[in-house]
Scaffold this active site. Structure first.
Site, short mmCIF file in Angstrom:
data_model
loop_
_atom_site.label_atom_id
_atom_site.label_comp_id
_atom_site.label_asym_id
_atom_site.label_seq_id
_atom_site.Cartn_x
_atom_site.Cartn_y
_atom_site.Cartn_z
N ASN A 161 -12.10 -0.59 -0.44
CA ASN A 161 -11.47 -0.99 0.64
C ASN A 161 -12.14 -0.64 1.76
O ASN A 161 -12.47 0.49 2.31
CB ASN A 161 -10.11 -0.71 0.79
CG ASN A 161 -9.59 -1.00 2.15
OD1 ASN A 161 -8.86 -2.31 2.14
ND2 ASN A 161 -9.20 -0.03 3.05
N GLU A 162 -12.51 -1.76 2.76
CA GLU A 162 -13.08 -1.56 4.13
C GLU A 162 -14.17 -0.29 4.00
O GLU A 162 -13.97 0.56 4.99
CB GLU A 162 -11.85 -1.29 4.95
CG GLU A 162 -11.28 -2.60 5.15
CD GLU A 162 -10.05 -2.52 6.67
OE1 GLU A 162 -9.96 -1.21 7.07
OE2 GLU A 162 -9.41 -3.27 6.78
N TYR A 212 -6.66 -8.39 11.79
CA TYR A 212 -5.29 -8.25 12.43
C TYR A 212 -5.42 -8.57 14.09
O TYR A 212 -6.34 -8.15 14.53
CB TYR A 212 -4.77 -6.77 12.37
CG TYR A 212 -4.52 -6.27 11.04
CD1 TYR A 212 -3.35 -6.61 10.33
CD2 TYR A 212 -5.69 -5.72 10.49
CE1 TYR A 212 -3.02 -6.05 9.12
CE2 TYR A 212 -5.37 -5.42 9.03
CZ TYR A 212 -4.16 -5.53 8.37
OH TYR A 212 -4.01 -5.01 7.08
N ASN A 241 -6.66 1.55 2.99
CA ASN A 241 -7.22 2.92 3.06
C ASN A 241 -6.66 3.82 2.12
O ASN A 241 -7.63 4.81 1.67
CB ASN A 241 -7.23 3.43 4.58
CG ASN A 241 -7.59 2.47 5.64
OD1 ASN A 241 -8.37 1.71 5.46
ND2 ASN A 241 -7.18 2.61 6.87
N GLN A 278 1.37 -6.45 5.31
CA GLN A 278 1.69 -6.16 4.27
C GLN A 278 3.34 -6.74 3.75
O GLN A 278 3.50 -7.57 4.61
CB GLN A 278 1.87 -4.66 3.91
CG GLN A 278 0.36 -4.01 4.15
CD GLN A 278 0.27 -2.36 3.90
OE1 GLN A 278 1.35 -1.97 3.29
NE2 GLN A 278 -0.68 -1.80 4.32
N GLU A 301 1.00 -1.10 -0.04
CA GLU A 301 0.08 0.09 0.01
C GLU A 301 0.79 1.41 0.12
O GLU A 301 1.98 1.33 0.31
CB GLU A 301 -0.95 0.16 1.40
CG GLU A 301 -1.88 1.06 1.35
CD GLU A 301 -2.82 1.22 2.55
OE1 GLU A 301 -3.03 0.15 3.18
OE2 GLU A 301 -3.50 2.13 2.82
N GLU A 333 -6.36 -9.13 3.79
CA GLU A 333 -5.63 -8.61 4.72
C GLU A 333 -5.61 -9.30 5.89
O GLU A 333 -6.75 -9.68 6.40
CB GLU A 333 -6.22 -7.03 5.03
CG GLU A 333 -5.81 -6.13 3.97
CD GLU A 333 -5.97 -4.71 4.46
OE1 GLU A 333 -5.95 -4.31 5.63
OE2 GLU A 333 -6.55 -3.73 3.57
O1 AHR Z 1 -2.87 -2.75 6.00
C1 AHR Z 1 -3.15 -1.45 6.64
C2 AHR Z 1 -4.47 -0.90 6.92
O2 AHR Z 1 -5.23 -1.92 7.61
C3 AHR Z 1 -5.12 -1.01 5.48
O3 AHR Z 1 -4.91 0.21 4.71
C4 AHR Z 1 -6.56 -1.08 5.71
O4 AHR Z 1 -7.45 -1.79 4.84
C5 AHR Z 1 -6.71 -1.73 7.22
O5 AHR Z 1 -7.52 -1.14 8.09
#
Ligand code: AHR
Length: 502
Positions: free
Chosen positions: A173-174, A245, A72, A350, A27, A293
């Site tokens: 995205n999100e 995450y 994001n 990432q 990203e 992700e």
């Molecule tokens: O990977 C980091 C961020 O985590 C990304 O930009 C977003 O999609 C997520 O919240």
């Protein structure tokens, strides 16, 4: 000694493993791009400014695809800023990460970077935050239309005669997240995604599309968001996204290591919702899952570091991954393999500097973190057919999961080779495993991450966590399987070859 019984049979298949399970993500965030993959003037930079030392660390991972440019970031991204002569590209105040975006890397340069890696495909995200379905369609026209239209001719004028032929696209995205630039309700997003999908597929019917699921499982709208989005998009998209995450803020390692059981439940829940909407629609089509992700993420936030805003390559979210993180990453890969029937795409989020297995110093070296190793070995050896593992193993209760297994195991068959990926999460005890395999196998290789302190990290100066090769004789092969003892708190890959069926 604690014991576990594992039963694995080549008749008990989960699914072929889609190689795209080993995707990753770059990203425009932090130093992922600028001073990560791209640093003109660096001693290892190629003619395009890409760091060859970084490419050399990415290549062994054999990532089949890289998601780009966000995240994001994409929700405020004007893709036209990033094409054409570099000197004419604008510097923007980038709102997602409050940094300066110089636009020196854009779509075409990203494709050049993939060419440097070899056989890695793009997974391009379109902006459905500030962007419109028309902007998304324009990008498909720019990338994939052969010639003779405004945007395809623009690409050719920019020096890229052949279409990029990008197959896989994320519709935003999100979009449910309040942190997202121009977040949307499920109705708003579902409508926009549907219309963007139609236009994009009219331009190139060969593409595949990923609709946004919830940003994570704990979102208050999780479930209803998925249902609403799928009701709008079902016949126009191919995948639904999941993100997660995991954190270890209070240092409870046992609870932290159990988190992949939550990932497993998340996958099954989203899979069930896809099935529910399929039935509701009376559709013959299955929506597959794109876990685009996933990772561990908490160290940087916990540190309270707040690098100055509005700089290029603002050094945010540079997680320093430790041994415990490597164990959970190994377990999350096991969970993805054990759900290979549903999950066809996954991206470790990432790849470089930002939440990444690979780190760089501007003007200096590149090195690998602890999490690089389970990803490396699973990506290389976890291709073939995922077999179901019936495990009778000791269990525990902790703050994150009520009934977690101390042993995680996935099995992947490839011809005569059978590879087991295993984690022993017990913090104090080794566990003796008896694996019934329905045949006689020889042990080819056993690689492990073990005997490290949980907080052990790798830096540019010192690698405290590295895989070790265990002697093959440590695993005992019989006429019907194999037995071995997994060290407490260890990740393991045991590679076997069939001699004869029982
Ligand atoms: O990977 C980091 C961020 O985590 C990304 O930009 C977003 O999609 C997520 O919240």
């Amino acid at each position: 000694m604690l014991t576990a019984q594992l039963t694995i049979s080549s008749e008990n298949v989960i699914s072929p493993v889609d190689p795209r399970l080993y995707g990753s993500f770059i990203e425009h965030m932090g130093r992922a791009v600028y001073t990560g993959i791209y640093e003109p003037g660096h001693p290892s930079a190629d003619a395009n400014g890409f760091r060859k030392d970084v490419a050399e660390l990415i290549r062994p991972l054999n990532v089949p695809l890289i998601r780009y440019p966000g995240g994001n970031f994409v929700s405020g991204y004007r893709w036209e800023d990033g094409v054409g002569p570099k000197e004419a590209r604008p510097v923007r105040a980038e709102l997602a990460w409050q940094a300066l975006e110089p636009n020196q890397i854009g779509t075409n340069e990203f494709m050049d970077f993939l060419a440097l890696l070899g056989d890695t495909q793009p997974m391009l995200a379109v902006n459905l935050g500030t962007g419109s379905p028309q902007d998304a369609a324009n990008l498909v026209e720019y990338c994939n239309f052969p010639a003779g239209t405004y945007y395809s001719d623009l690409r050719i004028a920019h020096g890229y005669k052949a279409p990029h032929d990008i197959k896989l696209w994320c519709l935003g995205n999100e979009m449910d997240g309040p942190w997202q630039i121009c977040a949307k309700t499920a109705e708003e997003y579902g409508r926009a995604a549907c219309e963007a999908a139609k236009m994009m597929k009219w331009l190139d019917p060969g593409i595949e599309l990923v609709a946004c699921g919830s940003s994570y499982r704990e979102m208050p709208t999780f479930g209803e968001w998925e249902r609403t989005v799928l009701r709008h998009t079902y016949e126009h998209v191919d995948y639904l996204s999941l993100h997660t995450y995991y954190t270890n803020d209070d240092g409870d390692i046992a609870a932290f290591l159990a988190n992949n059981a939550r990932m497993d439940a998340f996958i099954k829940e989203v899979g069930a919702i896809c099935g529910e909407i399929k039935a509701e629609k009376g559709s013959s089509k299955d929506i597959k899952l794109s876990f685009d992700e996933w990772n561990v993420w908490y160290h940087f936030k916990k540190s309270g570091a707040e690098p100055p805003k509005w700089t290029v390559a603002r050094p945010i979210e540079e997680e320093l991954y430790d041994f415990a993180d490597a164990l959970l990453v190994g377990s999350m890969l096991i969970t993805l393999l054990n759900n290979a029937d549903r999950v066809k795409i996954a991206c470790l989020a990432q790849l470089v500097n930002t939440l990444a297995p690979i780190m760089t110093e501007p003007g200096g070296p590149a090195w690998v973190q602890t999490t690089y190793f389970p990803f490396l070995y699973t990506s290389i050896n976890g291709r073939g057919t995922a077999l179901a593992v019936e495990a009778d193993a000791p269990r525990y209760t902790c703050a994150t999961v009520k009934d977690a297994s101390y042993i995680d195991c996935a099995a992947v068959q490839n011809g005569d080779a059978l590879t087991l990926f295993l984690v022993n999460k017990h913090l104090e005890e080794d566990i003796r495993c008896e694996a019934a395999l329905g045949g006689a196998y020889e042990v080819l290789e056993w690689v492990a991450l073990q005997d490290s302190e949980f907080g052990g990290v790798n830096t540019k100066d010192e690698a405290k966590v590295r895989p070790i090769v265990r002697p093959r004789e440590d695993a005992e092969a019989s006429a019907s399987g194999v037995s071995f003892t997994l060290k407490k708190a260890s990740w393991n890959m045991i590679k076997l070859r069939l001699r004869s069926k029982a």
